[in-house]
Design a protein around this motif. Structure first.
Motif, mmCIF file in Angstrom:
data_model
loop_
_atom_site.group_PDB
_atom_site.id
_atom_site.type_symbol
_atom_site.label_atom_id
_atom_site.label_comp_id
_atom_site.label_asym_id
_atom_site.label_seq_id
_atom_site.Cartn_x
_atom_site.Cartn_y
_atom_site.Cartn_z
ATOM 1 N N ASP A 1 130.290 57.725 40.656
ATOM 2 C CA ASP A 1 129.200 58.138 39.769
ATOM 3 C C ASP A 1 128.636 56.956 38.990
ATOM 4 O O ASP A 1 127.428 56.830 38.820
ATOM 5 C CB ASP A 1 129.664 59.208 38.794
ATOM 6 N N LYS A 2 129.509 56.091 38.504
ATOM 7 C CA LYS A 2 129.066 54.917 37.746
ATOM 8 C C LYS A 2 128.265 53.976 38.635
ATOM 9 O O LYS A 2 127.217 53.465 38.233
ATOM 10 C CB LYS A 2 130.299 54.205 37.169
ATOM 11 N N ASP B 1 127.412 62.373 27.641
ATOM 12 C CA ASP B 1 128.017 63.661 27.981
ATOM 13 C C ASP B 1 129.494 63.506 28.298
ATOM 14 O O ASP B 1 130.304 64.366 27.970
ATOM 15 C CB ASP B 1 127.310 64.304 29.178
ATOM 16 N N TYR B 2 129.866 62.420 28.954
ATOM 17 C CA TYR B 2 131.263 62.186 29.318
ATOM 18 C C TYR B 2 132.144 62.057 28.074
ATOM 19 O O TYR B 2 133.256 62.564 28.042
ATOM 20 C CB TYR B 2 131.364 60.923 30.178
ATOM 21 N N MET C 1 126.560 54.739 41.322
ATOM 22 C CA MET C 1 125.306 55.360 41.729
ATOM 23 C C MET C 1 124.366 55.593 40.542
ATOM 24 O O MET C 1 123.207 55.963 40.738
ATOM 25 C CB MET C 1 125.580 56.679 42.441
ATOM 26 N N GLY C 2 124.843 55.378 39.344
ATOM 27 C CA GLY C 2 124.023 55.542 38.154
ATOM 28 C C GLY C 2 123.892 56.986 37.703
ATOM 29 O O GLY C 2 122.988 57.317 36.949
ATOM 30 N N ASN C 3 124.781 57.862 38.155
ATOM 31 C CA ASN C 3 124.720 59.276 37.790
ATOM 32 C C ASN C 3 125.605 59.624 36.599
ATOM 33 O O ASN C 3 125.560 60.751 36.123
ATOM 34 C CB ASN C 3 125.149 60.153 38.975
ATOM 35 N N LEU C 4 126.390 58.697 36.124
ATOM 36 C CA LEU C 4 127.333 58.981 35.039
ATOM 37 C C LEU C 4 126.629 58.877 33.694
ATOM 38 O O LEU C 4 126.117 57.824 33.319
ATOM 39 C CB LEU C 4 128.511 58.003 35.093
ATOM 40 N N ASN C 5 126.578 59.975 32.983
ATOM 41 C CA ASN C 5 126.003 60.010 31.645
ATOM 42 C C ASN C 5 127.151 59.848 30.655
ATOM 43 O O ASN C 5 127.906 60.781 30.399
ATOM 44 C CB ASN C 5 125.264 61.328 31.423
#
Length: 62
Positions: free
Chosen positions: A32-33, A42-43, A35-39
């Protein structure tokens, strides 16, 4: 000879399962990190314990 193996196997299996689950979670976070999908907001937000509370928060912001 089978009885001692059956008695010891669950004890050995528990740490093995823990390592597999931890590895899978780590892999998901790394992908996720990358691919740039990790917020990260929110995490790190401890108030978002369920998907339901996240949906409620997003609808309240609108």
């Amino acid at each position: 000879m089978v009885s001692p193996i059956l008695a010891i196997d669950p004890i050995i299996d528990m740490p093995r399962t823990m390592i597999n689950v931890t590895g899978s979670l780590t892999n998901a976070l790394v992908v996720d990190k990358m691919m740039g999908n990790l917020n990260l907001d929110d995490y790190n937000d401890m108030s978002l314990n369920t998907l339901d509370s996240k949906a409620n928060k997003e609808s309240a912001e609108k």
